[in-house]
Write an enzyme that holds these catalytic residues in place. Structure first.
Site, PDB file in Angstrom:
ATOM      1  N   CYS A 113      44.415  13.092 -29.448  1.00 43.10           N
ATOM      2  CA  CYS A 113      45.529  13.551 -28.625  1.00 43.10           C
ATOM      3  C   CYS A 113      45.486  15.074 -28.444  1.00 43.10           C
ATOM      4  O   CYS A 113      44.583  15.600 -27.832  1.00 43.10           O
ATOM      5  CB  CYS A 113      46.842  13.069 -29.236  1.00 43.10           C
ATOM      6  SG  CYS A 113      48.308  13.286 -28.231  1.00 43.10           S
ATOM      7  N   HIS A 114      46.479  15.790 -28.982  1.00 42.14           N
ATOM      8  CA  HIS A 114      46.532  17.250 -28.898  1.00 42.14           C
ATOM      9  C   HIS A 114      45.789  17.943 -30.039  1.00 42.14           C
ATOM     10  O   HIS A 114      45.623  19.160 -30.005  1.00 42.14           O
ATOM     11  CB  HIS A 114      47.990  17.729 -28.882  1.00 42.14           C
ATOM     12  CG  HIS A 114      48.705  17.464 -27.602  1.00 42.14           C
ATOM     13  ND1 HIS A 114      49.249  16.232 -27.308  1.00 42.14           N
ATOM     14  CD2 HIS A 114      48.951  18.255 -26.531  1.00 42.14           C
ATOM     15  CE1 HIS A 114      49.815  16.287 -26.110  1.00 42.14           C
ATOM     16  NE2 HIS A 114      49.646  17.504 -25.622  1.00 42.14           N
TER      17      HIS A 114
END
Length: 184
Positions: A113-114
């Site tokens: 994800c991030h």
């Protein structure tokens, strides 16, 4: 004997803002495979997770703090995502140092994800094939990474295995790639 009975995995996260499934599901999958999983965060206590970056998720106990861990004590590093978590991880010099130490020791680093934002600040994105949540694609490309829109990307070119995924929808492939890296 389970596949990962002799393996120790470090999961680094912040105490607030981690995407629930990206923390709880890898922990569960790795423990089910037999690994010992240690959760490290900024401070002792619990990780207050979020579902979809906004709704409260389950709390996850913290085993230790960042400043107490050494890459030499573990076989792999897992970095869960979430916008808040990813942004805080990338700015933490201790987290950057620990992540660089895993890479220097040729141990797998997995980020979803991030969390690949951290790879930029740790100097580990340049020249690597990876993926992430699409909203940070430009940051990764600007740091020299080769970004692609796939559920999991495994890159062995930098002397250590880098495993990246996009979102919670990719967790089955992400978890399988981590387990594969530790059984290969």
């Amino acid at each position: 004997m389970a596949a990962l009975d002799d393996r120790r995995i470090l999961v680094m996260t912040t105490n607030f803002g981690t995407e629930s499934d990206e923390l709880t599901k890898p922990i569960a999958a790795l423990r089910e495979a037999g690994a010992t999983v240690t959760v490290a965060a900024t401070e002792p206590g619990v990780v207050k997770t979020l579902a979809g970056d906004r709704d409260p998720g389950p709390e996850v106990p913290v085993d230790t703090t960042y400043d107490q861990v050494k890459a030499s004590d573990f076989d792999a590093l897992v970095l869960p995502g979430g916008t808040l978590n990813g942004d805080q991880l990338r700015a933490d010099e201790t987290v950057q140092q620990v992540t660089r130490a895993f890479a220097a020791d040729a141990k797998p680093v997995a980020a979803i994800c991030h969390a690949p934002w951290l790879l930029v600040d740790a100097g580990l994105a340049d020249g690597r094939d990876l993926t992430s949540v699409p909203t940070i694609r430009t940051d990764l490309v600007n740091a020299g990474a080769h970004w692609s829109d796939q559920e999991v990307v495994v890159d062995d070119a930098g002397g250590y295995r880098l495993i990246t995924s996009r979102t919670p929808d990719d967790l089955d492939a992400f978890n399988a790639a981590i387990i594969d890296a530790l059984t290969a």
